[in-house]
Scaffold this motif. Sequence first.
Motif, PDB file in Angstrom:
ATOM      1  N   ASP A   1      11.306   2.239   5.265  1.00 22.16           N
ATOM      2  CA  ASP A   1      12.006   1.794   4.062  1.00 22.16           C
ATOM      3  C   ASP A   1      11.003   1.207   3.080  1.00 22.16           C
ATOM      4  N   PRO A   2      10.907   1.750   1.853  1.00 20.98           N
ATOM      5  CA  PRO A   2       9.976   1.180   0.880  1.00 20.98           C
ATOM      6  C   PRO A   2      10.344  -0.246   0.463  1.00 20.98           C
ATOM      7  N   ALA A   3      11.560  -0.666   0.754  1.00 23.71           N
ATOM      8  CA  ALA A   3      11.979  -2.028   0.422  1.00 23.71           C
ATOM      9  C   ALA A   3      11.773  -2.992   1.591  1.00 23.71           C
ATOM     10  N   SER A   4      11.167  -2.536   2.651  1.00 26.44           N
ATOM     11  CA  SER A   4      10.982  -3.378   3.835  1.00 26.44           C
ATOM     12  C   SER A   4      10.194  -4.639   3.516  1.00 26.44           C
ATOM     13  N   THR A   5      10.645  -5.745   4.076  1.00 27.84           N
ATOM     14  CA  THR A   5       9.970  -7.025   3.854  1.00 27.84           C
ATOM     15  C   THR A   5       8.716  -7.169   4.702  1.00 27.84           C
ATOM     16  N   THR A   6       8.472  -6.230   5.597  1.00 29.26           N
ATOM     17  CA  THR A   6       7.254  -6.305   6.408  1.00 29.26           C
ATOM     18  C   THR A   6       6.066  -5.607   5.735  1.00 29.26           C
ATOM     19  N   ILE A   7       6.295  -4.964   4.606  1.00 31.68           N
ATOM     20  CA  ILE A   7       5.184  -4.385   3.847  1.00 31.68           C
ATOM     21  C   ILE A   7       4.457  -5.517   3.129  1.00 31.68           C
ATOM     22  N   VAL A   8       3.178  -5.662   3.420  1.00 34.92           N
ATOM     23  CA  VAL A   8       2.416  -6.803   2.895  1.00 34.92           C
ATOM     24  C   VAL A   8       1.513  -6.427   1.729  1.00 34.92           C
ATOM     25  N   SER A   9       1.324  -5.142   1.500  1.00 31.55           N
ATOM     26  CA  SER A   9       0.462  -4.738   0.400  1.00 31.55           C
ATOM     27  C   SER A   9       0.805  -3.328  -0.050  1.00 31.55           C
ATOM     28  N   TRP A  10       0.843  -3.146  -1.365  1.00 30.03           N
ATOM     29  CA  TRP A  10       1.017  -1.836  -1.995  1.00 30.03           C
ATOM     30  C   TRP A  10      -0.225  -1.524  -2.826  1.00 30.03           C
ATOM     31  N   GLY A  11      -0.615  -0.279  -2.823  1.00 34.88           N
ATOM     32  CA  GLY A  11      -1.663   0.134  -3.734  1.00 34.88           C
ATOM     33  C   GLY A  11      -1.094   0.360  -5.133  1.00 34.88           C
ATOM     34  N   GLN A  12      -1.979   0.701  -6.045  1.00 34.24           N
ATOM     35  CA  GLN A  12      -1.571   0.884  -7.436  1.00 34.24           C
ATOM     36  C   GLN A  12      -0.978   2.258  -7.684  1.00 34.24           C
ATOM     37  N   GLY A  13      -1.149   3.161  -6.741  1.00 29.53           N
ATOM     38  CA  GLY A  13      -0.606   4.508  -6.865  1.00 29.53           C
ATOM     39  C   GLY A  13      -1.624   5.488  -7.424  1.00 29.53           C
ATOM     40  N   THR A  14      -1.490   6.741  -7.010  1.00 32.09           N
ATOM     41  CA  THR A  14      -2.347   7.804  -7.508  1.00 32.09           C
ATOM     42  C   THR A  14      -1.477   9.023  -7.817  1.00 32.09           C
ATOM     43  N   GLN A  15      -1.696   9.616  -8.995  1.00 38.33           N
ATOM     44  CA  GLN A  15      -0.844  10.707  -9.448  1.00 38.33           C
ATOM     45  C   GLN A  15      -1.251  12.025  -8.795  1.00 38.33           C
ATOM     46  N   VAL A  16      -0.271  12.725  -8.270  1.00 36.00           N
ATOM     47  CA  VAL A  16      -0.455  14.081  -7.754  1.00 36.00           C
ATOM     48  C   VAL A  16       0.451  15.006  -8.571  1.00 36.00           C
ATOM     49  N   THR A  17      -0.147  16.006  -9.199  1.00 29.73           N
ATOM     50  CA  THR A  17       0.610  16.961  -9.991  1.00 29.73           C
ATOM     51  C   THR A  17       0.348  18.367  -9.464  1.00 29.73           C
ATOM     52  N   VAL A  18       1.419  19.054  -9.103  1.00 27.09           N
ATOM     53  CA  VAL A  18       1.316  20.411  -8.571  1.00 27.09           C
ATOM     54  C   VAL A  18       1.938  21.364  -9.582  1.00 27.09           C
ATOM     55  N   SER A  19       1.129  22.261 -10.111  1.00 24.17           N
ATOM     56  CA  SER A  19       1.623  23.208 -11.112  1.00 24.17           C
ATOM     57  C   SER A  19       2.093  24.490 -10.436  1.00 24.17           C
ATOM     58  N   SER A  20       3.079  25.109 -11.051  1.00 24.60           N
ATOM     59  CA  SER A  20       3.640  26.338 -10.468  1.00 24.60           C
ATOM     60  C   SER A  20       2.931  27.574 -10.972  1.00 24.60           C
TER      61      SER A  20
ATOM     62  N   LYS B   1       3.615  22.014  -3.150  1.00 25.56           N
ATOM     63  CA  LYS B   1       4.681  22.612  -3.937  1.00 25.56           C
ATOM     64  C   LYS B   1       4.891  21.790  -5.206  1.00 25.56           C
ATOM     65  N   PRO B   2       5.431  22.394  -6.258  1.00 30.67           N
ATOM     66  CA  PRO B   2       5.702  21.605  -7.474  1.00 30.67           C
ATOM     67  C   PRO B   2       6.565  20.376  -7.204  1.00 30.67           C
ATOM     68  N   GLU B   3       7.461  20.457  -6.242  1.00 31.54           N
ATOM     69  CA  GLU B   3       8.322  19.309  -5.932  1.00 31.54           C
ATOM     70  C   GLU B   3       7.582  18.176  -5.232  1.00 31.54           C
ATOM     71  N   ASP B   4       6.312  18.394  -4.884  1.00 27.50           N
ATOM     72  CA  ASP B   4       5.488  17.313  -4.340  1.00 27.50           C
ATOM     73  C   ASP B   4       4.893  16.453  -5.447  1.00 27.50           C
ATOM     74  N   THR B   5       5.075  16.861  -6.697  1.00 26.21           N
ATOM     75  CA  THR B   5       4.554  16.094  -7.827  1.00 26.21           C
ATOM     76  C   THR B   5       5.172  14.713  -7.857  1.00 26.21           C
ATOM     77  N   ALA B   6       4.321  13.690  -7.875  1.00 28.32           N
ATOM     78  CA  ALA B   6       4.785  12.302  -7.826  1.00 28.32           C
ATOM     79  C   ALA B   6       3.574  11.380  -7.884  1.00 28.32           C
ATOM     80  N   VAL B   7       3.857  10.099  -8.037  1.00 31.82           N
ATOM     81  CA  VAL B   7       2.840   9.077  -7.811  1.00 31.82           C
ATOM     82  C   VAL B   7       2.921   8.714  -6.332  1.00 31.82           C
ATOM     83  N   TYR B   8       1.789   8.769  -5.671  1.00 34.02           N
ATOM     84  CA  TYR B   8       1.720   8.480  -4.241  1.00 34.02           C
ATOM     85  C   TYR B   8       1.161   7.081  -4.027  1.00 34.02           C
ATOM     86  N   TYR B   9       1.843   6.340  -3.157  1.00 32.06           N
ATOM     87  CA  TYR B   9       1.475   4.957  -2.872  1.00 32.06           C
ATOM     88  C   TYR B   9       1.151   4.781  -1.390  1.00 32.06           C
ATOM     89  N   CYS B  10       0.137   3.996  -1.149  1.00 27.36           N
ATOM     90  CA  CYS B  10      -0.216   3.579   0.205  1.00 27.36           C
ATOM     91  C   CYS B  10       0.319   2.160   0.398  1.00 27.36           C
TER      92      CYS B  10
END
Length: 128
Positions: free
Chosen positions: A109-128, A87-96
């Motif tokens: 929680d994305p602010a969790s202190t147990t997260i040890v690594s984040w990726g750089q992100g990948t853009q997903v764009t959904v057009s209507s 859906k268009p509302e799924d448009t975002a940068v997605y992070y692993c």
Amino acid sequence: QVQVVESGGGLVQAGGSLRLSCAAPGRALAVYIIEWFRQAPGKEREFVAASSRMGGRTSYSDSVKDRFTISRDALKNTVYLQMDSLKPEDTAVYYCAADDGPWSGGWYDPASTTIVSWGQGTQVTVSS
């Protein structure tokens, strides 16, 4: 230290599908909970999906449940996020993210202190 890398984003029409990949060259992803988050412009980063360490359990946000599927390929040391009925509302940068904490089975929680690594992100764009 594990370093995760995402790939697979792109532009797709509403109703279409994309598959994102999360890999960690040289480190086994099986020892980590792997989570997917996304962040749309002007919004906070939000939880999307999570896979337990051996992939036997999964968790999804209500907004993507029944449309997205998280899975692991142990041989390829990769975690996938299959996104269908986009859906268009799924448009975002997605992070692993690789998480060294306990499995909760719910929201992460994305602010969790147990997260040890984040990726750089990948853009997903959904057009209507």
